[in-house]
Structures are given as structure tokens and as C-alpha cells.
Design a protein around this motif. Structure first.
Motif, PDB file in Angstrom:
ATOM      1  N   LYS A  25      38.350  37.523  26.169  1.00 22.86           N
ATOM      2  CA  LYS A  25      37.734  37.524  27.364  1.00 22.86           C
ATOM      3  C   LYS A  25      36.187  37.711  26.765  1.00 22.86           C
ATOM      4  O   LYS A  25      36.141  38.487  26.173  1.00 22.86           O
ATOM      5  N   GLU A  26      35.432  36.820  27.361  1.00 23.07           N
ATOM      6  CA  GLU A  26      33.951  36.812  26.987  1.00 23.07           C
ATOM      7  C   GLU A  26      33.370  37.080  28.382  1.00 23.07           C
ATOM      8  O   GLU A  26      33.391  36.259  29.152  1.00 23.07           O
ATOM      9  N   GLU A  27      32.599  38.291  28.575  1.00 23.32           N
ATOM     10  CA  GLU A  27      32.019  38.651  29.637  1.00 23.32           C
ATOM     11  C   GLU A  27      30.579  39.237  29.611  1.00 23.32           C
ATOM     12  O   GLU A  27      30.476  40.426  28.794  1.00 23.32           O
ATOM     13  N   THR A  28      29.633  38.584  30.002  1.00 26.44           N
ATOM     14  CA  THR A  28      28.272  39.015  29.746  1.00 26.44           C
ATOM     15  C   THR A  28      27.896  39.406  28.265  1.00 26.44           C
ATOM     16  O   THR A  28      27.262  40.219  27.882  1.00 26.44           O
ATOM     17  N   TYR A  52      35.687  44.839  41.660  1.00 23.89           N
ATOM     18  CA  TYR A  52      36.083  44.319  40.155  1.00 23.89           C
ATOM     19  C   TYR A  52      37.283  43.101  40.144  1.00 23.89           C
ATOM     20  O   TYR A  52      37.222  42.240  39.787  1.00 23.89           O
ATOM     21  N   GLU A 100      37.626  29.585  33.176  1.00 26.82           N
ATOM     22  CA  GLU A 100      36.396  30.269  33.332  1.00 26.82           C
ATOM     23  C   GLU A 100      36.710  31.059  34.922  1.00 26.82           C
ATOM     24  O   GLU A 100      36.998  30.242  35.889  1.00 26.82           O
ATOM     25  N   ARG A 103      33.454  35.911  36.691  1.00 27.70           N
ATOM     26  CA  ARG A 103      33.101  36.945  35.894  1.00 27.70           C
ATOM     27  C   ARG A 103      33.041  36.628  34.360  1.00 27.70           C
ATOM     28  O   ARG A 103      32.306  37.243  33.545  1.00 27.70           O
ATOM     29  N   ALA A 104      34.053  35.802  33.882  1.00 27.80           N
ATOM     30  CA  ALA A 104      34.304  35.802  32.570  1.00 27.80           C
ATOM     31  C   ALA A 104      34.904  34.340  32.030  1.00 27.80           C
ATOM     32  O   ALA A 104      35.421  33.736  32.819  1.00 27.80           O
ATOM     33  N   GLN A 105      34.986  34.118  30.716  1.00 26.74           N
ATOM     34  CA  GLN A 105      35.573  33.160  30.182  1.00 26.74           C
ATOM     35  C   GLN A 105      36.949  33.551  29.525  1.00 26.74           C
ATOM     36  O   GLN A 105      36.831  34.605  28.610  1.00 26.74           O
ATOM     37  N   TYR A 106      37.953  32.807  29.615  1.00 26.77           N
ATOM     38  CA  TYR A 106      39.414  33.572  28.790  1.00 26.77           C
ATOM     39  C   TYR A 106      39.681  32.270  27.972  1.00 26.77           C
ATOM     40  O   TYR A 106      39.883  31.146  28.618  1.00 26.77           O
TER      41      TYR A 106
END
Length: 110
Positions: A25-28, A52, A100, A103-106
Motif C-alpha cells: 500500500k502506498e499512501e501519501t 478513514y 487505486e 486514499r492509496a494505491q494497492y
């Protein structure tokens, strides 16, 4: 959000039950990665009061592990929750799923 695509995503992941999967997971700018011995993937649509998690959640059930100082550490929970509000760009293959959210990319690998 297309419920059909969410169901297809859940079905692909349920095809991986009994396998150990990796979730990235990539978030901010922050990257988290864990491994789960997957027992089931479920989807829940609810009227949430949690900003959230939101109203649409993909649950990955199983034993989860995180990498910490080069070793795998078992996490205290057996359910990994993915808020899927604004999900788009769902891509599935035999051994990889990516999407995507707002909030994030998975990226999930079998």
C-alpha cells in the motif's frame, strides 16, 4: 464505484485462499507492506461513522505478517481492512491485483 468490479475483485482474491499473499500500500508517499495467509476475502457496504474506513471496505481474513527489522512479525489481527472509496483502475491477473482508491494505491501479489 461499480459493484460488479468489486465482486470480481473479491472473487479473484477468494481464488487465492490458502495462499500467502503480499499487500503493498502506498499512501501519501508512505509505503506499507504485509503478508497474509489468506483464508477469505469479503466486501462490506455499510453506513460508517469512521472517516478513514468509509462506507465500502474489502476485508482480507487470515494470519497477517509485517516485515520488521528484516524479520516477519505476526500482527495481532487476522483481518486486513482496505477502504475502497473511489476505487478505480482495477487490474487483475493470475498472480497480481492492483487498484487505486481515493486514499492509496494497492498491489496484491499471490
Amino acid at each position: 464505484m461499480s459493484d460488479t468490479k468489486i465482486i470480481d475483485l473479491k472473487d479473484v482474491l477468494n481464488g487465492w485462499t490458502g495462499s500467502q499473499i503480499s499487500i503493498r500500500k502506498e499512501e501519501t508517499g508512505d509505503i506499507d507492506q504485509i503478508r497474509i495467509s489468506l483464508t477469505e476475502a469479503t466486501f462490506e457496504q455499510r453506513d460508517a461513522h469512521d472517516d478513514y474506513l468509509g462506507d465500502h471496505i474489502l476485508f482480507l481474513h487470515g494470519t497477517a505478517y509485517a516485515a520488521e527489522d528484516g524479520a516477519q512479525v505476526e500482527l495481532p489481527t487476522v483481518t486486513y481492512e482496505i477502504p475502497i472509496e473511489g476505487i478505480k483502475d482495477i487490474r487483475t491477473d493470475d498472480n497480481i491485483v492492483s487498484f487505486e482508491t481515493s486514499r492509496a494505491q494497492y498491489v496484491i501479489n499471490k
